[in-house]
Design a protein around this motif. Structure first.
Motif, PDB file in Angstrom:
ATOM      1  N   TYR A 100      -7.880  15.108  -3.509  1.00  0.00           N
ATOM      2  CA  TYR A 100      -6.616  14.353  -3.420  1.00  0.00           C
ATOM      3  C   TYR A 100      -6.881  12.951  -2.879  1.00  0.00           C
ATOM      4  CZ  TYR A 100      -1.559  13.843  -3.314  1.00  0.00           C
ATOM      5  OH  TYR A 100      -0.262  13.438  -3.561  1.00  0.00           O
ATOM      6  N   GLN A 101      -7.860  12.810  -2.001  1.00  0.00           N
ATOM      7  CA  GLN A 101      -8.243  11.474  -1.546  1.00  0.00           C
ATOM      8  C   GLN A 101      -8.728  10.639  -2.727  1.00  0.00           C
ATOM      9  OE1 GLN A 101     -10.797  10.997   1.887  1.00  0.00           O
ATOM     10  NE2 GLN A 101     -10.029  12.863   2.848  1.00  0.00           N
ATOM     11  N   ARG A 102      -9.535  11.261  -3.583  1.00  0.00           N
ATOM     12  CA  ARG A 102     -10.020  10.541  -4.756  1.00  0.00           C
ATOM     13  C   ARG A 102      -8.873  10.141  -5.672  1.00  0.00           C
ATOM     14  NH1 ARG A 102     -14.946  10.169  -7.237  1.00  0.00           N
ATOM     15  NH2 ARG A 102     -15.602  10.062  -5.059  1.00  0.00           N
ATOM     16  N   TYR A 103      -7.872  11.006  -5.801  1.00  0.00           N
ATOM     17  CA  TYR A 103      -6.703  10.673  -6.609  1.00  0.00           C
ATOM     18  C   TYR A 103      -5.970   9.467  -6.020  1.00  0.00           C
ATOM     19  CZ  TYR A 103      -1.779  10.896  -7.967  1.00  0.00           C
ATOM     20  OH  TYR A 103      -0.513  10.577  -8.371  1.00  0.00           O
ATOM     21  N   ILE A 104      -5.752   9.461  -4.710  1.00  0.00           N
ATOM     22  CA  ILE A 104      -5.078   8.326  -4.068  1.00  0.00           C
ATOM     23  C   ILE A 104      -5.907   7.052  -4.246  1.00  0.00           C
ATOM     24  CG2 ILE A 104      -4.295   7.373  -1.864  1.00  0.00           C
ATOM     25  CD1 ILE A 104      -2.493   9.559  -2.890  1.00  0.00           C
ATOM     26  N   GLU A 105      -7.229   7.187  -4.090  1.00  0.00           N
ATOM     27  CA  GLU A 105      -8.110   6.032  -4.275  1.00  0.00           C
ATOM     28  C   GLU A 105      -7.975   5.470  -5.687  1.00  0.00           C
ATOM     29  OE1 GLU A 105     -12.878   5.178  -4.842  1.00  0.00           O
ATOM     30  OE2 GLU A 105     -12.261   6.738  -3.416  1.00  0.00           O
ATOM     31  N   ASN A 106      -7.958   6.345  -6.675  1.00  0.00           N
ATOM     32  CA  ASN A 106      -7.836   5.888  -8.063  1.00  0.00           C
ATOM     33  C   ASN A 106      -6.517   5.162  -8.302  1.00  0.00           C
ATOM     34  OD1 ASN A 106     -10.340   6.902  -8.736  1.00  0.00           O
ATOM     35  ND2 ASN A 106      -9.541   8.864  -9.485  1.00  0.00           N
ATOM     36  N   LEU A 166       0.825  -1.200   0.000  1.00  0.00           N
ATOM     37  CA  LEU A 166       0.000   0.000   0.000  1.00  0.00           C
ATOM     38  C   LEU A 166       0.864   1.257   0.000  1.00  0.00           C
ATOM     39  CD1 LEU A 166      -3.011   0.822   0.119  1.00  0.00           C
ATOM     40  CD2 LEU A 166      -2.812   0.830   2.612  1.00  0.00           C
ATOM     41  N   ASN A 167       1.919   1.257   0.774  1.00  0.00           N
ATOM     42  CA  ASN A 167       2.775   2.439   0.852  1.00  0.00           C
ATOM     43  C   ASN A 167       3.690   2.589  -0.356  1.00  0.00           C
ATOM     44  OD1 ASN A 167       2.419   3.941   3.581  1.00  0.00           O
ATOM     45  ND2 ASN A 167       2.262   1.773   4.090  1.00  0.00           N
ATOM     46  N   ASP A 168       3.951   1.484  -1.061  1.00  0.00           N
ATOM     47  CA  ASP A 168       4.661   1.601  -2.342  1.00  0.00           C
ATOM     48  C   ASP A 168       3.813   2.388  -3.340  1.00  0.00           C
ATOM     49  OD1 ASP A 168       6.824   0.214  -1.402  1.00  0.00           O
ATOM     50  OD2 ASP A 168       6.224  -1.715  -2.270  1.00  0.00           O
ATOM     51  N   VAL A 169       2.500   2.069  -3.365  1.00  0.00           N
ATOM     52  CA  VAL A 169       1.587   2.794  -4.248  1.00  0.00           C
ATOM     53  C   VAL A 169       1.477   4.246  -3.798  1.00  0.00           C
ATOM     54  CG1 VAL A 169      -0.806   2.961  -5.051  1.00  0.00           C
ATOM     55  CG2 VAL A 169       0.292   0.726  -4.838  1.00  0.00           C
ATOM     56  N   LEU A 170       1.429   4.470  -2.500  1.00  0.00           N
ATOM     57  CA  LEU A 170       1.334   5.832  -1.975  1.00  0.00           C
ATOM     58  C   LEU A 170       2.556   6.650  -2.363  1.00  0.00           C
ATOM     59  CD1 LEU A 170      -0.039   7.959  -0.166  1.00  0.00           C
ATOM     60  CD2 LEU A 170       1.163   6.939   1.785  1.00  0.00           C
ATOM     61  N   SER A 171       3.746   6.084  -2.245  1.00  0.00           N
ATOM     62  CA  SER A 171       4.977   6.806  -2.598  1.00  0.00           C
ATOM     63  C   SER A 171       4.978   7.183  -4.071  1.00  0.00           C
ATOM     64  CB  SER A 171       6.201   5.940  -2.277  1.00  0.00           C
ATOM     65  OG  SER A 171       6.279   5.676  -0.894  1.00  0.00           O
ATOM     66  N   TYR A 172       4.539   6.242  -4.913  1.00  0.00           N
ATOM     67  CA  TYR A 172       4.475   6.526  -6.348  1.00  0.00           C
ATOM     68  C   TYR A 172       3.479   7.648  -6.626  1.00  0.00           C
ATOM     69  CZ  TYR A 172       3.114   5.956 -11.232  1.00  0.00           C
ATOM     70  OH  TYR A 172       2.810   6.188 -12.540  1.00  0.00           O
ATOM     71  N   ALA A 173       2.281   7.578  -5.971  1.00  0.00           N
ATOM     72  CA  ALA A 173       1.237   8.568  -6.216  1.00  0.00           C
ATOM     73  C   ALA A 173       1.681   9.959  -5.775  1.00  0.00           C
ATOM     74  CB  ALA A 173      -0.038   8.163  -5.486  1.00  0.00           C
ATOM     75  N   VAL A 174       2.344  10.061  -4.615  1.00  0.00           N
ATOM     76  CA  VAL A 174       2.788  11.360  -4.100  1.00  0.00           C
ATOM     77  C   VAL A 174       3.886  11.940  -4.983  1.00  0.00           C
ATOM     78  CG1 VAL A 174       3.953  12.483  -2.171  1.00  0.00           C
ATOM     79  CG2 VAL A 174       2.086  10.886  -1.728  1.00  0.00           C
ATOM     80  N   ALA A 175       4.780  11.076  -5.486  1.00  0.00           N
ATOM     81  CA  ALA A 175       5.850  11.561  -6.355  1.00  0.00           C
ATOM     82  C   ALA A 175       5.297  12.048  -7.692  1.00  0.00           C
ATOM     83  CB  ALA A 175       6.874  10.440  -6.585  1.00  0.00           C
ATOM     84  N   ARG A 176       4.216  11.423  -8.116  1.00  0.00           N
ATOM     85  CA  ARG A 176       3.635  11.773  -9.407  1.00  0.00           C
ATOM     86  C   ARG A 176       2.831  13.076  -9.326  1.00  0.00           C
ATOM     87  NH1 ARG A 176      -1.068   8.412 -12.543  1.00  0.00           N
ATOM     88  NH2 ARG A 176      -0.914   9.465 -14.548  1.00  0.00           N
ATOM     89  N   VAL A 177       2.021  13.232  -8.282  1.00  0.00           N
ATOM     90  CA  VAL A 177       1.224  14.449  -8.087  1.00  0.00           C
ATOM     91  C   VAL A 177       1.476  14.951  -6.671  1.00  0.00           C
ATOM     92  CG1 VAL A 177      -1.090  15.439  -7.986  1.00  0.00           C
ATOM     93  CG2 VAL A 177      -0.557  13.679  -9.699  1.00  0.00           C
ATOM     94  N   GLN A 178       2.055  16.132  -6.580  1.00  0.00           N
ATOM     95  CA  GLN A 178       2.432  16.682  -5.283  1.00  0.00           C
ATOM     96  C   GLN A 178       1.192  16.948  -4.433  1.00  0.00           C
ATOM     97  OE1 GLN A 178       4.555  20.470  -5.316  1.00  0.00           O
ATOM     98  NE2 GLN A 178       6.207  19.492  -4.153  1.00  0.00           N
TER      99      GLN A 178
END
Length: 439
Positions: free
Chosen positions: A408-414, A358-370
């Motif tokens: 941003y929650q919706r972005y993380i969910e997607n 889950l946190n691997d996906v989170l790290s990728y998502a945060v790096a992609r969209v600040q």
């Protein structure tokens, strides 16, 4: 179990209803089906959940006299509820209408609790309270719906009177499937085709199915319990009180289910009431799929199914995760595909994702969209974890909860959905704030 609050208008039924359920039922939310009037709600006491319903006062469009209307409501409440709470008012004393209803309740044989509202002072109740013993319904319970005095005693008595749990117990491998939707969409026809027998009444008359009916199915796809429900009508059409209780039974069936099959009429297309039905299942976190029935009578061209899918995806944009199946309950066409979808949706609703992945996906998502910021302060998401399933629920630990905007929650969910699927299930986010000195 259904517990009905019965009483004259203006004795405090709605106030007591809100106090017992612990919240005001007029919820404001952008999800269809969430905003409901003060008619029904789950109430939990001593780890026992029951459905509490307010029978309401005089219907505004009714031409009946007060006593006749009140008696009709009380009779139907007695017929359809498991426990009755008869609410009276200390300030009014025992009225002739109270005596009429109490006589009917005594003859009903149903468990009845007499509650006397507006006993606002703590301690020994005033002398006027003892007048209510004359109603012959046992010891009255002094309550204050406004302040909450005595409500714990009332809930204890409800708990003691609760009938044995008659809900069938099914082994864990059985998937409980509620078939929900408007009246006359083919719900009973679908279950009859699947079971190969006339288990429920099939009729063109809307509202034939009054209660939920269980049908156990075992086939090469797995083991299932199909729950056929009364159709959920629009509130403006719920004029009969018995229809009100049919809605309660349908909502209870959704509560019991693991997966909800939302039936819509392919010939009629999507309607506002379809969104209400789906919205309740979404709100409850159930796995969902949409079965477009009567596809055999729809006029088709080259891209009919593709165009209908695109249209329905737009209509169901509030639950974009839901898959679609185009079937005919009458002919059985594509009905078999429902089992594969039900299995898939149930698995997704039960999916558990490891904290590391889950946190691997989170790290990728945060790096992609600040993450968003405000006045020089940027949102930091320290990590996420999944504490529960049905539906998958994620806790995000952040520095500033107010910065974790819905968008941003919706972005993380997607991003999570793109990685792990989660087709057919809603997800929940819980935001926890952790203060750090270096932030």
């Amino acid at each position: 179990m259904v517990v009905a609050i019965v009483g004259r208008p203006n004795v405090g039924k709605s106030t007591l209803f809100n106090k017992l359920t612990g919240r005001k039922i007029s919820i404001v939310d952008d999800t269809p089906g969430v905003t409901r009037d003060r008619i029904y709600s789950d109430c939990t006491w001593r780890n026992h959940t029951f459905m509490l319903t307010d029978t309401g006062g005089i219907e505004p469009d009714s031409e009946d006299v007060i006593l006749k209307q009140m008696r009709r409501q009380a009779e139907l409440a007695v017929e359809n509820a498991d426990v009755i709470v008869f609410l009276t008012n200390l300030r009014d004393g025992v009225t002739p209408d109270d005596e009429t209803v109490s006589e009917m309740l005594r003859k009903s044989g149903k468990p009845v609790l007499l509650a006397v509202n507006k006993c606002d002072s703590i301690g020994v109740p005033p002398m006027a309270f003892y007048e209510f013993f004359n109603l012959g319904l046992g010891d009255p319970i002094a309550v204050s719906a406004e302040h909450g005095h005595g409500t714990g005693d009332l809930l204890d008595r409800i708990y003691e009177l609760a009938p044995p749990d008659l809900e069938p117990e099914y082994a864990e491998e059985y998937i409980k499937v509620a078939v929900i939707g408007k009246p006359n969409t083919g719900k009973s026809s679908l279950i009859n085709y699947i079971s190969g027998s006339e288990r429920v009444i099939v009729s063109d008359i809307a509202g034939t199915t009054r209660d939920a009916v269980d049908t156990v199915i075992e086939n090469e796809y797995g083991k299932y319990v199909f729950i056929d429900t009364a159709g959920l009508r629009r509130k403006s059409k719920v004029t009969e009180r018995i229809e009100h209780y049919s809605v309660l039974r349908a909502l209870s069936a959704i509560d019991r289910a693991d997966v909800c099959v939302i039936m819509i009429d392919g010939a009629e297309g999507f309607t506002e009431q379809d969104s209400k039905v789906a919205g309740y299942a979404h709100e409850k976190g159930k796995g969902c799929l949409v079965a477009v029935n009567k596809w055999d009578i729809v006029e088709k061209s080259t891209n009919t199914m593709k165009d209908m899918t695109a249209k329905l995806s737009e209509d169901f944009s509030f639950m974009s995760y839901v898959p679609f199946a185009f079937i005919s309950a009458k002919t059985g066409k594509r009905v078999e595909t429902l089992f594969e979808l039900i299995n898939s949706v149930n698995n997704q609703n039960c999916m558990r994702i490891s904290t590391g992945m889950l946190n691997d996906v989170l790290s990728y998502a945060v790096a992609r969209v600040q993450p968003p910021s405000d006045k020089g302060k940027r949102l930091k998401i320290y990590y996420m974890t999944q504490p529960s399933t049905k539906p998958p629920t994620f806790i995000a630990f952040v520095n500033r909860a107010d910065l974790f905007h819905f968008s941003y929650q919706r972005y993380i969910e997607n991003q999570i959905r793109q990685t792990f699927g989660l087709t057919g299930t809603p997800v929940r986010f819980v935001v926890r704030e952790r203060n750090r000195e270096d932030d």
